[in-house]
Scaffold this active site. Structure first.
Site, short mmCIF file in Angstrom:
data_model
loop_
_atom_site.label_atom_id
_atom_site.label_comp_id
_atom_site.label_asym_id
_atom_site.label_seq_id
_atom_site.Cartn_x
_atom_site.Cartn_y
_atom_site.Cartn_z
N ASP A 118 25.20 34.90 27.68
CA ASP A 118 26.27 35.89 27.82
C ASP A 118 27.29 35.48 28.88
O ASP A 118 28.48 35.75 28.74
CB ASP A 118 25.67 37.26 28.18
CG ASP A 118 24.96 37.91 27.00
OD1 ASP A 118 25.42 37.74 25.86
OD2 ASP A 118 23.95 38.60 27.22
N GLY A 119 26.83 34.80 29.93
CA GLY A 119 27.76 34.34 30.96
C GLY A 119 28.77 33.35 30.42
O GLY A 119 29.95 33.40 30.79
N ARG A 169 32.89 33.85 30.28
CA ARG A 169 33.87 32.89 30.80
C ARG A 169 34.85 32.48 29.71
O ARG A 169 36.06 32.31 29.97
CB ARG A 169 33.14 31.67 31.37
CG ARG A 169 32.42 31.94 32.68
CD ARG A 169 31.93 30.67 33.34
NE ARG A 169 30.89 30.01 32.56
CZ ARG A 169 29.60 30.30 32.64
NH1 ARG A 169 29.19 31.24 33.47
NH2 ARG A 169 28.71 29.64 31.91
N TYR A 199 24.66 44.51 34.03
CA TYR A 199 24.32 45.10 35.33
C TYR A 199 23.99 46.59 35.18
O TYR A 199 23.10 47.11 35.87
CB TYR A 199 25.48 44.89 36.29
CG TYR A 199 25.20 45.18 37.74
CD1 TYR A 199 23.90 45.24 38.24
CD2 TYR A 199 26.25 45.39 38.64
CE1 TYR A 199 23.65 45.50 39.58
CE2 TYR A 199 26.01 45.65 39.98
CZ TYR A 199 24.71 45.70 40.44
OH TYR A 199 24.46 45.96 41.76
#
Length: 456
Positions: free
Chosen positions: A243-244, A248, A357
């Site tokens: 997912d990161g 980006r 988060y």
């Protein structure tokens, strides 16, 4: 010529708009294009969502040098008059770009500018006008304002004619850039039916740009199997990783207004397709479902009183920056909800971002295409028991630090620090969205369930 200021509907933008923009770029240091916001007296400007209008303008003027797009009217859903726009550019050599028919009748004070513009008399006599015309429609010299310059273009066109032709289902390929027309057709814009925010497309035969962390060996090996192209030539982006990596890629390329197809080479990969599914289906996939997912617009007030605006696909949050708890006032649509929220922090997230988060803070994740977003508290002491709340897509929240001197708070947008912030105003953007592509068999609900009910 320092600044050419061009306000208009661009609804939709045609090839004639692009030709004018290229001509302006040859004579002006900066070309500022301002798509007009909604107007009660021009219902055609409200025919499609502001998000679609912004995307069409992005695509139409892409790659033209010296172009600056000002989406403030679309974002704030207001109409700014030219006399107000002038105030944004003090002490510069500013020229208002207008079509020739706006000055017709000027000799008798009957031009559109003189009759309808606010502050018309002052603008007509003091402002500078760059008047665009074709060879068949040269303005009468007697109609021209005192400070003017003429610019002739070859291509004729009107958004009204294009819009009418689209409604009738006529061929407008000679009037529009193929990418602009493709965007319109893929969503059914300017038709009598409701525009689509999700649709079925094929990636087969289209050109992909591959985005991955070169340290991810598996992703790098997978990308070698395909012929990628530069982002400027791409029809879609392939994000290889977790997912990161997708976040980006979105941050770098969302303004390209093309779909993002993710393949999971990371951990959970809520925003990506499972590698096994992609392998079984074959790639590039013949059928993918593309969903338009909004970004959050975040206006932050910094400690020195200045403000800044950021966009976030996942989340934005405020948290205490010392050992003391934070005290916040929370409003939703200017209506007080918590006069004093005592906690470690507070987070706003999109539905797509609710699996990140927000989930680790104890919130229940939502499916990515849920028509809502979320507010989540961290270690809330007062009011006792409050944890999270869904928020309407039409709502704006305001979070204010009640005691920034004694209880300072720091802000983060998508994980990136902003420093000390005293207030945030957050809502879904009306112009910025991301196109995420999934295989039909992609099941985010199953991934969310696995997170809540881990096996073993």
């Amino acid at each position: 010529m320092e600044v050419a200021l061009w306000g208009g509907n661009f609804n939709p933008p045609g090839v004639h708009h692009a030709e004018i923009a290229r001509a302006l770029a040859e004579i002006a240091e900066r070309v500022v294009i301002v798509p007009a916001g909604p107007r009660s007296d021009k219902h055609e400007q409200n025919a499609i969502a502001c998000s679609f209008r912004a995307a069409l303008v992005d695509i139409a003027f892409r790659g033209i040098p010296r172009i600056e797009l000002d989406f403030s009217d679309l974002e704030n859903q207001v109409f700014t008059t030219n006399d107000e726009l002038t105030k944004r550019y003090p002490d510069v050599d500013l020229w208002h770009v207008v079509p020739y028919d706006f000055v017709e009748g000027g000799a008798s004070s009957e031009s559109l500018i003189q009759r309808w513009w606010q502050g018309a008399n002052e603008l007509w006599n003091q402002a500078k006008f760059l008047i665009v015309h074709d060879q068949d429609c040269v303005p009468n010299p007697e109609d021209l304002p005192p400070h003017h310059r003429l610019m002739e273009v070859r291509t004729k066109g009107r958004s009204l004619d294009i819009r009418s032709a689209l409604v009738r289902g006529e061929n407008v390929s000679n009037l529009m850039d193929p990418a602009v027309l493709g965007f319109i057709e893929s969503r059914g814009l300017y038709r009598l039916s409701e525009p689509a925010h999700s649709r079925l497309i094929s990636l087969d035969g289209r050109r992909g740009h591959y985005f991955f962390d070169p340290r991810n060996q598996a992703a790098r090996d997978w990308a070698k199997r395909f012929s990628g192209v530069a982002i400027e030539e791409a029809d879609y982006v392939v994000a290889l990783g977790g997912d990161g990596t997708m976040l980006r890629a979105i941050e770098d390329f969302w303004e390209r207004r093309i779909p993002f197809f993710g393949v999971n080479f990371g951990h959970l990969g809520f925003l990506l397709n499972d590698r096994e599914d992609v392998t079984q289906s074959g790639f590039p996939a013949e059928d993918v479902i593309v969903r338009d997912l909004p970004l959050l617009r975040v206006e932050s007030t910094l400690l020195d009183g200045s403000t800044r605006i950021d966009l976030a696909f996942n989340d934005a949050w405020l948290e205490r920056s010392t050992g003391q708890t934070a005290w916040f006032e929370l409003q939703v649509d200017q209506h007080p909800r918590f006069d004093k929220l005592v906690c470690d922090g507070i987070l706003a997230c999109t539905a797509a971002g609710s699996t990140a988060y927000a989930a680790s803070m104890g919130a229940t994740p939502m499916l990515a295409d849920t028509e809502a977003w979320m507010l989540v508290g961290s270690n809330v002491m007062t009011p006792r028991g409050w944890k999270s709340a869904p928020i309407s897509m039409n709502s704006t929240i305001a979070i204010r630090n009640l005691d920034p001197r004694k209880r300072p708070t720091q802000a983060f947008i998508g994980g990136k620090p902003l420093g000390e912030v005293t207030e945030m105003r957050i809502r879904p953007s009306r112009t910025a969205f991301v196109e995420l592509a999934f295989l039909p068999e992609h099941d985010m609900a199953k991934k969310i369930a696995n997170m809540h009910f881990p096996s073993g």
